[in-house]
Design a protein around this motif. Structure first.
Motif, PDB file in Angstrom:
ATOM      1  N   LEU A 160      -3.062   1.187   3.641  1.00 23.86           N
ATOM      2  CA  LEU A 160      -2.982  -0.205   2.909  1.00 23.86           C
ATOM      3  C   LEU A 160      -3.590  -0.217   1.460  1.00 23.86           C
ATOM      4  CD1 LEU A 160      -4.625  -2.330   5.948  1.00 23.86           C
ATOM      5  CD2 LEU A 160      -2.506  -2.612   4.823  1.00 23.86           C
ATOM      6  N   GLY A 161      -4.461   0.937   1.397  1.00 25.29           N
ATOM      7  CA  GLY A 161      -4.729   1.127  -0.029  1.00 25.29           C
ATOM      8  C   GLY A 161      -3.920   1.716  -0.976  1.00 25.29           C
ATOM      9  N   GLU A 162      -3.117   2.436  -0.396  1.00 27.27           N
ATOM     10  CA  GLU A 162      -1.668   2.877  -1.222  1.00 27.27           C
ATOM     11  C   GLU A 162      -0.852   1.755  -1.535  1.00 27.27           C
ATOM     12  OE1 GLU A 162       0.425   6.044   1.042  1.00 27.27           O
ATOM     13  OE2 GLU A 162       2.278   5.549  -0.556  1.00 27.27           O
TER      14      GLU A 162
ATOM     15  N   GLN B  22       0.766   0.313  -4.856  1.00 21.80           N
ATOM     16  CA  GLN B  22       1.929   0.224  -5.332  1.00 21.80           C
ATOM     17  C   GLN B  22       2.211  -1.243  -5.615  1.00 21.80           C
ATOM     18  OE1 GLN B  22       3.657   2.784  -5.575  1.00 21.80           O
ATOM     19  NE2 GLN B  22       3.155   4.362  -4.171  1.00 21.80           N
ATOM     20  N   PHE B  23       1.832  -1.821  -4.961  1.00 25.16           N
ATOM     21  CA  PHE B  23       1.957  -3.515  -5.178  1.00 25.16           C
ATOM     22  C   PHE B  23       1.284  -3.882  -6.459  1.00 25.16           C
ATOM     23  CE2 PHE B  23       3.190  -4.423  -0.680  1.00 25.16           C
ATOM     24  CZ  PHE B  23       4.536  -4.740  -0.939  1.00 25.16           C
ATOM     25  N   ALA B  24       0.279  -3.471  -6.887  1.00 26.89           N
ATOM     26  CA  ALA B  24      -0.167  -3.615  -8.326  1.00 26.89           C
ATOM     27  C   ALA B  24       0.690  -3.310  -9.544  1.00 26.89           C
ATOM     28  CB  ALA B  24      -1.676  -2.964  -8.353  1.00 26.89           C
ATOM     29  N   ALA B  25       1.432  -1.982  -9.132  1.00 34.27           N
ATOM     30  CA  ALA B  25       2.298  -1.441 -10.139  1.00 34.27           C
ATOM     31  C   ALA B  25       3.483  -2.283 -10.179  1.00 34.27           C
ATOM     32  CB  ALA B  25       2.405  -0.126  -9.869  1.00 34.27           C
ATOM     33  N   ILE B  26       3.981  -2.558  -9.046  1.00 33.86           N
ATOM     34  CA  ILE B  26       5.253  -3.298  -8.800  1.00 33.86           C
ATOM     35  C   ILE B  26       4.843  -4.849  -9.604  1.00 33.86           C
ATOM     36  CG2 ILE B  26       6.924  -4.589  -7.318  1.00 33.86           C
ATOM     37  CD1 ILE B  26       6.289  -2.190  -5.505  1.00 33.86           C
ATOM     38  N   GLU B  27       3.805  -5.378  -9.270  1.00 33.44           N
ATOM     39  CA  GLU B  27       3.442  -6.762  -9.716  1.00 33.44           C
ATOM     40  C   GLU B  27       3.454  -6.649 -11.493  1.00 33.44           C
ATOM     41  OE1 GLU B  27      -0.116  -8.202  -8.886  1.00 33.44           O
ATOM     42  OE2 GLU B  27       0.418 -10.456  -8.955  1.00 33.44           O
ATOM     43  N   GLU B  28       2.816  -5.368 -11.780  1.00 33.97           N
ATOM     44  CA  GLU B  28       2.826  -5.214 -13.503  1.00 33.97           C
ATOM     45  C   GLU B  28       4.283  -5.018 -14.153  1.00 33.97           C
ATOM     46  OE1 GLU B  28      -0.353  -3.932 -15.414  1.00 33.97           O
ATOM     47  OE2 GLU B  28      -0.785  -5.988 -14.248  1.00 33.97           O
TER      48      GLU B  28
ATOM     49  N   ALA C 161       5.018   3.178   3.921  1.00 32.86           N
ATOM     50  CA  ALA C 161       3.719   2.845   4.776  1.00 32.86           C
ATOM     51  C   ALA C 161       3.664   1.806   5.802  1.00 32.86           C
ATOM     52  CB  ALA C 161       2.945   2.334   3.350  1.00 32.86           C
ATOM     53  N   ILE C 162       4.510   0.881   5.300  1.00 32.00           N
ATOM     54  CA  ILE C 162       4.806  -0.202   6.086  1.00 32.00           C
ATOM     55  C   ILE C 162       5.262   0.318   7.768  1.00 32.00           C
ATOM     56  CG2 ILE C 162       5.775  -2.439   6.932  1.00 32.00           C
ATOM     57  CD1 ILE C 162       3.542  -3.037   4.932  1.00 32.00           C
ATOM     58  N   HIS C 163       6.446   1.107   7.545  1.00 33.56           N
ATOM     59  CA  HIS C 163       6.979   1.817   8.654  1.00 33.56           C
ATOM     60  C   HIS C 163       5.755   2.625   9.476  1.00 33.56           C
ATOM     61  CE1 HIS C 163      10.420   3.411  10.721  1.00 33.56           C
ATOM     62  NE2 HIS C 163       9.962   4.634  10.529  1.00 33.56           N
ATOM     63  N   SER C 164       5.140   3.290   8.941  1.00 36.61           N
ATOM     64  CA  SER C 164       4.205   4.028   9.565  1.00 36.61           C
ATOM     65  C   SER C 164       3.129   3.229  10.320  1.00 36.61           C
ATOM     66  CB  SER C 164       3.237   4.889   8.508  1.00 36.61           C
ATOM     67  OG  SER C 164       4.107   6.071   8.254  1.00 36.61           O
TER      68      SER C 164
ATOM     69  N   VAL D  46     -13.186   7.135  -5.791  1.00 43.76           N
ATOM     70  CA  VAL D  46     -13.481   5.820  -5.628  1.00 43.76           C
ATOM     71  C   VAL D  46     -12.469   4.972  -5.328  1.00 43.76           C
ATOM     72  CG1 VAL D  46     -15.749   5.654  -6.663  1.00 43.76           C
ATOM     73  CG2 VAL D  46     -13.687   5.219  -7.961  1.00 43.76           C
ATOM     74  N   LYS D  47     -11.083   5.474  -5.623  1.00 42.89           N
ATOM     75  CA  LYS D  47      -9.835   4.683  -4.986  1.00 42.89           C
ATOM     76  C   LYS D  47      -9.985   4.040  -4.044  1.00 42.89           C
ATOM     77  CE  LYS D  47      -6.025   6.878  -6.451  1.00 42.89           C
ATOM     78  NZ  LYS D  47      -4.952   7.993  -6.112  1.00 42.89           N
ATOM     79  N   SER D  48     -10.786   4.837  -2.930  1.00 46.70           N
ATOM     80  CA  SER D  48     -10.529   4.071  -1.741  1.00 46.70           C
ATOM     81  C   SER D  48     -11.121   2.538  -1.467  1.00 46.70           C
ATOM     82  CB  SER D  48     -11.107   4.948  -0.609  1.00 46.70           C
ATOM     83  OG  SER D  48     -12.298   5.428  -0.964  1.00 46.70           O
ATOM     84  N   VAL D  49     -12.382   2.540  -2.460  1.00 41.91           N
ATOM     85  CA  VAL D  49     -12.862   1.309  -2.642  1.00 41.91           C
ATOM     86  C   VAL D  49     -12.459   0.282  -3.523  1.00 41.91           C
ATOM     87  CG1 VAL D  49     -15.160  -0.004  -2.691  1.00 41.91           C
ATOM     88  CG2 VAL D  49     -15.044   2.375  -1.950  1.00 41.91           C
ATOM     89  N   PHE D  50     -12.066   0.948  -4.508  1.00 43.43           N
ATOM     90  CA  PHE D  50     -11.402   0.173  -5.627  1.00 43.43           C
ATOM     91  C   PHE D  50     -10.223  -0.461  -5.353  1.00 43.43           C
ATOM     92  CE2 PHE D  50     -13.128   1.854 -10.060  1.00 43.43           C
ATOM     93  CZ  PHE D  50     -14.328   1.628  -9.583  1.00 43.43           C
TER      94      PHE D  50
END
Lengths: 804, 119
Positions: free
Chosen positions: A19-21, A25-31, A45-48, A482-486
């Protein structure tokens, strides 16, 4: 913990990562980054998540993830365009997946409608192109998802020589029992099947093995297997990759249906020709003698022709299944009288002159389960296999049944390993103890010793260095980005933005900064509160921003960086800043600050962290009831950090968390108060001054102040504070000037300064009880206990005095 | 008997390992096709079970490369897939996959399928 629980824990762990990943990804796609790799990563990821959910029977999650995945698949291959609307839908769907995962974790039902709208949208989007859509997971697919680990007794392995003992078909033992029952019940013993099986080259190319198929088929009943080698060419026409062998299997004494037989060939459908015909009792019985008759000549010849220089294939022999028939007896006898082992070889490899002749004669191979004949029967199957096998071998001479041993070494397969946190912590603890022992050795090293045992001293110095290195390395293992929290924050900002109707953009910097795992775990709540606070109180509404000439979209910047021995985490917004008048007014109203106290701007700003304080005029759904920011303070204090806030009215607010790199070991100053040892965290010490050189003053209330470089600092005599009698003459004591969070300074008076060292923090709460003014305890090199002074808690701040 | 399991999901790897270890197999693990290939280069493996959707190198490419390498033409490779559709399975077979297992897998079925394709 049961196995299932353990798997679930692994699954939810994995989900958090995925979900973090996804957020990333979505943040980048949104950009606007529409790189196809991103969609692939999202899909995977969704598949997994779906895959694991299926295993645990999280039906709702599976269904939703499946529809989502279908949409992603369509987007991936361009059947659905990735418009802004679709991106927004995907991001919403991602949040819903996260909610489903969270609900599954606590076994909560989110209601039938949850996610239904988005699901309908996926379907609507995909419907334009729905012809080749798969039918999705049906109830049937999940009927058996409950995961019950099976125990399979090694005794039951098919390696055992008798087919009867080896459970081979699906459902293994239970099915066998059933078969036995059914055979008794239904007088069907005479009924049987005739299966013609002709492998095609593709079958071998996929590493399917006729031998195994025959073995499985033979397990369904009593079988006669006849090899047909009529297609085998003369030697000079022989193609190494050609397929020349086929088999006719006569299955009697069986309760197997045609479907059961087809299932045996499930994996090779299309890679072979299969003709299945039912035979009645008389036909089945008749087939056996025919086989017998032909067998007599062929097998003996075969054995005789092959024994010269041939090698026994151990794999084939030892695990060779045997089925029942009388046919081989004669052949076996002939073979034994030869006194030679039955052997086989790859024909193409050996190119024996006799092979073509032999092959011509090799008409029928019967099998027998009788003990004496096992070898012969084994060889018979191995033989027929050998004749067919070369087809699959790209390198005929080297081709064998044994896997080629890989001797060459390549680069290591694993760049990382997963280790239980417990194990790492054990190492951390031991290293902590080692640090203590090392510092104990150092302490005992007096000057006499130093002169006398120079070698020893050098050794201890090396030990100190190594210990330090070891400690750093171990801490690095515990460190995580800190990515896991960010990564949880973008969703929060999206939700806040939707709830408040404000336009907010989140910028993140330094996500790869690494901090101790425990610190990271404690970081989630404070960060959430801080960002909520920024969105709710900091960023203005669109109208207000436009009025002030600011861009419509407010920005919250979240950053992490390492600064010396600490990590700084900064939440900064470009909002209205802290309304100091309002803060002070509220603080006075609520009695957080005495009416007549004068506070600096910084002090006022930091009031927002005071317990029971909230500036929102109405209780807001987002920031709650003023229990937010003091939670930040207490959580951060718990992990040895500090919080500071700086605000510029009209331009924004910056909140800074200063966190220790690690929690396990603390750099401290060892001091003495009334003959007892105390330690003060080095990170909070500004300077030390001799009392005789200090410039003390006092206020009418009687409390002492220290004047340092024109600034008055409150003085706390540790001996008085801890109710002890200092035996040291006032003139010879020391002032330790410390800076607490928010830049507030306090001067601690101690009897003596012993030195600087590292200590391992032991919790007082866990070992004794919490004491005001003490942050914890530690064990010194000589085994004595020293208390860690809580610089933050010990200063009698105006807020504290008032609250008390 | 050594089974190499290739899957990017730790959950699935853990469940495979549990089931297979109980059934008496020795289990090796890889997180993607590339790791799987590396491992095949170093270890003797009797059966491979591989997922299809994986980062770095997916299962289809992995199978293709194993077969193309020449050394492992006799190595049974089972495709582990959640796809209920035939599509992925066929791709895997076209690449040289021996058989398939549908996730969520039933432990009995898993073991019987391995027996079906291995000595």
């Amino acid at each position: 913990m049961s196995d299932l629980d353990e798997f679930k824990a692994t699954y939810f762990d994995e989900c958090s990562e995925l979900l973090g990943e996804l957020e990333e990804q979505f943040a980048a796609i949104e950009e606007g980054d529409r790189e196809s790799d991103r969609m692939h990563a999202v899909f995977r990821a969704i598949h997994s998540i779906k895959g694991g959910a299926g295993a645990f029977g999280f039906q709702r999650l599976v269904e939703f993830a499946h529809s989502f995945e279908t949409l992603l698949d369509y987007v991936r291959d361009g059947r659905v365009e990735l418009s802004d609307d679709v991106v927004a839908l995907c991001i919403r769907a991602n949040d819903i997946v996260a909610d489903f995962v969270a609900a599954a974790r606590v076994e909560e039902d989110l209601g039938a409608d949850f996610g239904a709208e988005e699901k309908a949208q996926f379907e609507a989007l995909c419907n334009g192109d729905a012809e080749d859509e798969d039918d999705g997971p049906t109830q049937e697919d999940f009927d058996e998802i409950e995961f019950t680990p099976v125990m399979v007794d090694l005794e039951d392995e098919p390696a055992s020589d008798s087919f009867d003992e080896a459970p081979l078909s699906d459902g293994a033992a239970a099915d066998l029992a059933e078969i036995a029952l059914e055979t008794d019940k239904v007088d069907d013993a005479a009924r049987g099947w005739r299966v013609e099986f002709t492998p095609l080259p593709a079958l071998y190319e996929r590493a399917n093995d006729p031998l195994l198929l025959l073995r499985e088929l033979a397990g369904l009943g009593t079988s006669t297997i006849e090899a047909r080698l009529t297609e085998l060419p003369l030697l000079h026409d022989f193609e190494p990759f050609g397929v020349y062998c086929s088999w006719v299997i006569t299955l009697t004494d069986t309760s197997a249906s045609e479907a059961d037989i087809r299932e045996v060939f499930e994996f090779v459908e299309g890679d072979c020709e299969i003709a299945i015909a039912a035979i009645d009792g008389s036909a089945a019985a008749a087939s056996a003698p025919v086989a017998e008759a032909e067998e007599e000549t062929s097998f003996a010849d075969l054995a005789a022709s092959l024994n010269a220089g041939a090698e026994m294939d151990e794999d084939a022999i030892s695990e060779e299944p045997v089925s029942e028939d009388q046919a081989v007896e004669e052949a076996s006898a002939a073979n034994k009288s030869d006194g030679e082992p039955v052997a086989e070889d790859k024909p193409a490899a050996k190119s024996q002159p006799s092979f073509a002749d032999l092959a011509g004669e090799l008409g029928v191979t019967g099998l027998d389960a009788g003990d004496e004949d096992e070898d012969a029967a084994d060889a018979a199957i191995a033989k027929t296999e050998a004749a067919a096998k070369p087809a699959a071998a790209p390198a005929p001479a080297a081709a064998g049944y044994t896997k080629p041993a890989a001797t060459e070494t390549r680069k290591p397969a694993m760049q990382s390993i997963r280790v239980d946190l417990d194990k790492v912590d054990r190492v951390v603890n031991m290293v902590g103890e080692l640090v203590i022992t090392q510092s104990m050795l150092n302490q005992q090293m007096d000057d006499t010793l130093r002169d006398k045992y120079q070698e020893l001293v050098r050794g201890i110095e090396v030990l100190a260095q190594t210990t330090r290195g070891l400690q750093d390395s171990v801490m690095a293992i515990r460190a995580q980005p800190v990515k896991s929290v960010f990564s949880r924050m973008p969703r929060l900002v999206r939700e806040l933005s939707a709830k408040t109707g404000k336009k907010i953009r989140l910028e993140m910097v330094g996500e790869n900064t690494e901090i101790d795992k425990t610190v990271i775990e404690q970081l989630s709540d404070p960060l959430t509160h801080m960002i909520r606070n920024s969105a709710d109180h900091g960023i203005e509404t669109i109208e207000k921003r436009t009025d002030k000439g600011k861009p419509e979209t407010g920005v919250i910047k979240l950053s992490a960086e390492q600064a010396g021995g600490s990590i700084l985490i900064v939440v900064e917004d470009d909002g209205a800043g802290i309304n100091r008048e309002r803060v002070l007014e509220i603080a006075r109203e609520r009695g957080v600050v005495p009416p007549d106290t004068q506070l600096t701007e910084d002090q006022i700003d930091n009031l927002i962290f005071a317990p029971g304080f909230s500036t929102a005029s109405e209780v807001s759904d987002i920031s709650g009831r003023g229990v937010g920011m003091d939670v930040v303070l207490s959580n951060i204090k718990k992990i040895g950090g500090s919080v500071n806030v700086k605000s510029r009215p009209g331009f924004g607010t910056r909140m800074t968390l200063r966190l220790p790199l690690t929690l396990a070991v603390l750099d401290v100053m060892l001091v003495k108060v009334a003959d007892c040892h105390y330690v003060i965290p080095l990170s909070s010490i500004v300077e030390t001054i001799q009392t005789s050189r200090s410039d003390f003053g006092s206020v009418p209330s009687g409390s002492r102040l220290l004047k340092v470089r024109g600034e008055y600092v409150q003085v706390v005599d540790l001996a008085d504070r801890f109710d002890m009698n200092s035996i040291t003459d006032d003139e010879h004591r020391f002032v330790v000037l410390c800076e607490a969070e928010g830049g507030v300074k306090v001067a601690l008076i101690v009897d003596d300064i012993v030195g600087q060292q590292q200590v391992v923090i032991k919790s007082l709460e866990e070992n004794y009880e919490s004491i005001d003014g003490i942050a914890g305890g530690t064990i010194l090199g000589d085994g004595s206990v020293a208390l860690i002074v809580d610089v933050q808690g010990i200063k009698a701040s105006p807020t504290r005095q008032n609250a008390a | 008997m050594r089974v190499l399991t290739v899957d990017d999901s730790r959950t699935i790897l853990a469940m495979l390992k549990h089931t297979l270890t109980d059934a008496g197999y020795e289990v090796l693990q890889a997180e993607n096709g590339q790791q799987g290939l590396d491992m095949l280069g170093q270890e003797n493996v009797d059966v491979v079970i591989t997922d299809v959707n994986m980062p770095v190198m997916d299962g289809i490419e992995f199978i293709r490369q194993v077969r193309a390498g020449g050394q492992h033409h006799n190595l049974p490779i089972l495709i582990l897939t959640t796809e209920t559709s035939q599509e992925k399975r066929d791709l895997g077979r076209a690449a040289g996959g021996t058989g398939w297992i549908v996730k969520p897998f039933d432990p009995d079925k898993l073991v019987s399928v391995i027996r079906k394709v291995s000595h």
